[in-house]
Design an enzyme around this catalytic site. Sequence first.
Site, PDB file in Angstrom:
ATOM      1  N   GLU A 137      -3.959  10.389  10.864  1.00 43.36           N
ATOM      2  CA  GLU A 137      -3.098  11.004   9.841  1.00 43.36           C
ATOM      3  C   GLU A 137      -2.514  12.323  10.354  1.00 43.36           C
ATOM      4  O   GLU A 137      -3.218  13.127  10.958  1.00 43.36           O
ATOM      5  CB  GLU A 137      -3.915  11.254   8.561  1.00 43.36           C
ATOM      6  CG  GLU A 137      -3.041  11.707   7.404  1.00 43.36           C
ATOM      7  CD  GLU A 137      -3.855  12.046   6.155  1.00 43.36           C
ATOM      8  OE1 GLU A 137      -3.224  12.278   5.121  1.00 43.36           O
ATOM      9  OE2 GLU A 137      -5.101  12.088   6.228  1.00 43.36           O
TER      10      GLU A 137
ATOM     11  N   ARG B 151       0.848  -1.199   0.000  1.00 42.47           N
ATOM     12  CA  ARG B 151       0.000   0.000   0.000  1.00 42.47           C
ATOM     13  C   ARG B 151       0.882   1.246   0.000  1.00 42.47           C
ATOM     14  O   ARG B 151       1.008   1.932  -0.994  1.00 42.47           O
ATOM     15  CB  ARG B 151      -0.924  -0.023   1.232  1.00 42.47           C
ATOM     16  CG  ARG B 151      -2.130   0.909   1.118  1.00 42.47           C
ATOM     17  CD  ARG B 151      -1.874   2.355   1.537  1.00 42.47           C
ATOM     18  NE  ARG B 151      -1.402   2.511   2.901  1.00 42.47           N
ATOM     19  CZ  ARG B 151      -0.969   3.658   3.399  1.00 42.47           C
ATOM     20  NH1 ARG B 151      -0.924   4.746   2.644  1.00 42.47           N
ATOM     21  NH2 ARG B 151      -0.527   3.737   4.651  1.00 42.47           N
ATOM     22  N   ASP B 152       1.575   1.525   1.099  1.00 44.89           N
ATOM     23  CA  ASP B 152       2.399   2.738   1.160  1.00 44.89           C
ATOM     24  C   ASP B 152       3.612   2.612   0.248  1.00 44.89           C
ATOM     25  O   ASP B 152       4.034   3.566  -0.395  1.00 44.89           O
ATOM     26  CB  ASP B 152       2.842   2.999   2.607  1.00 44.89           C
ATOM     27  CG  ASP B 152       2.932   4.484   2.910  1.00 44.89           C
ATOM     28  OD1 ASP B 152       2.757   5.286   1.972  1.00 44.89           O
ATOM     29  OD2 ASP B 152       3.174   4.851   4.071  1.00 44.89           O
TER      30      ASP B 152
END
Length: 511
Positions: free
Chosen positions: A145, A15-16
């Site tokens: 976040e 993902r990242d």
Amino acid sequence: MENHPKIEIMDTTLRDGEQTSGVSFVPHEKLMIARLLLEDLKVDRIEVASARVSDGEFNAVRMICDWAARRGMLHKVEVLGFVDGHVSVDWVRQAGGKVINLLTKGSEKHCRFQLKKTLAEHLDDIRQVVDYAHEQDMDVNVYLEDWSNGIKDSPDYVFGLMDGLIGSNIKRFMLPDTLGILNPLQVIEFMRKMRKRYPDVHLDFHAHNDYDLAVSNVLAAVLSGVKGLHTTINGLGERAGNAPLASVQAILKDHFHAVTNIDESRLNEVSRVVESYSGVVIPPNKPIVGDSVFTQVAGVHADGDNKNNLYCNDLLPERFGRVREYALGKNSGKANIRKNLESLGLELDEESMKKVTRRIIELGDRKEVVTQEDLPYIISDVLKHDSDKNKVRLLSYFVTLAQGLKPMATLSIEIDGKTYQESSSGDGQYDAFVRALRKIYKGTLGRKFPMLTNYAVSIPPGGRTDAFVQTVITWNSEGHEFRTRGLDADQTEAAIKATIKMLNMIENDFE
């Protein structure tokens, strides 16, 4: 801090890591990497995609979830989702996922300027998604976040968000240093605040490497008592990337005696697969997985290793499925060369050792590192043990290359004491050379000439224009297949050397 803390590793390469500029994995590559991470490396969890991205992403998640479900690992597969009512949850559920990592705003700035909402409004939105996910029988982890800026500039907002979510049956609170702004001292300070206020909550830390501090910050987080860490293979990730799993694992084990489930011996192999799929080359000096990190160059180091491993630390290459190498170059001593000969099973007397050492130092002045693969050729080059016994000797040759004309080769060769000369054109310089040879063998001598079935050229590590070229040619002679190698700075010359070796082999058989 407990003596041997147990740390959970969540790998987010898929993902990242895929947010690295220019990196995009196709679904079957994602599945392969997921399998390697969970089955071979034994990471605890993997984050495999962001919801709503694309059909390709949806198919990849479905393939991974199908595979994981059959192996009882579905609870280890996570997907990033957004505070968007039912949309992300439905996307993950339809793809077969059971765990959603919900991206919430961990700093007041983000909440106010990006969402244009108050904390209370944002909390309402989050709770709706969390409740809906639980109704769908899904586990929920929450990302805060921009937490690093949040805890620095608006701690009351962060605590308000945590307080508002603490009773919602959220499994993990994941604290990212989204912009990679923290240093280890700040991580310790802020993490301890979080731990003191929420002692029973499972906290993950997600580092970014903008200041080259991702690994240090990860360790600071462990010192402060976090339960989980996020990593990627080779440190892939947006901008400067994330904390690389190999380095994190080695430091956790050696410096903190922390316990993880990672199988270190597979790190190198997985690292190479991800390197090849991502197209992002691992720097040779990258700790643990770089090409050069288990290579000693100085002769004094090889000598010390012979005398009780004086130049070794806990990072033994065998731990990571690798071996220690002793580079050959202008700094090599005889000890280095001996180590390389040992691993090739070769022995030389003192006089020959001196000659070979001299030649390697000479080459080292031209080309930085001579590889172990080069060594046998250098030895035969220097010592020419069997030059008198060779029945076939190339006396001279001349090849031409001119635009618009076919390459030409003229050669003079001695076979069993007799000299033959021939010329031919061909599709390339080497092709012309082989055709001229074939004329001598088939035409003049009336003998069979082996078929060339494969021709591989490689540049040993170094890859510069003054590097050696190794040519490996596969021949077929009356159903019998064999290979010969040539080594030279020039590709045609390397191929010709391999060919002359072949001729000597068939000459001995012909006898």
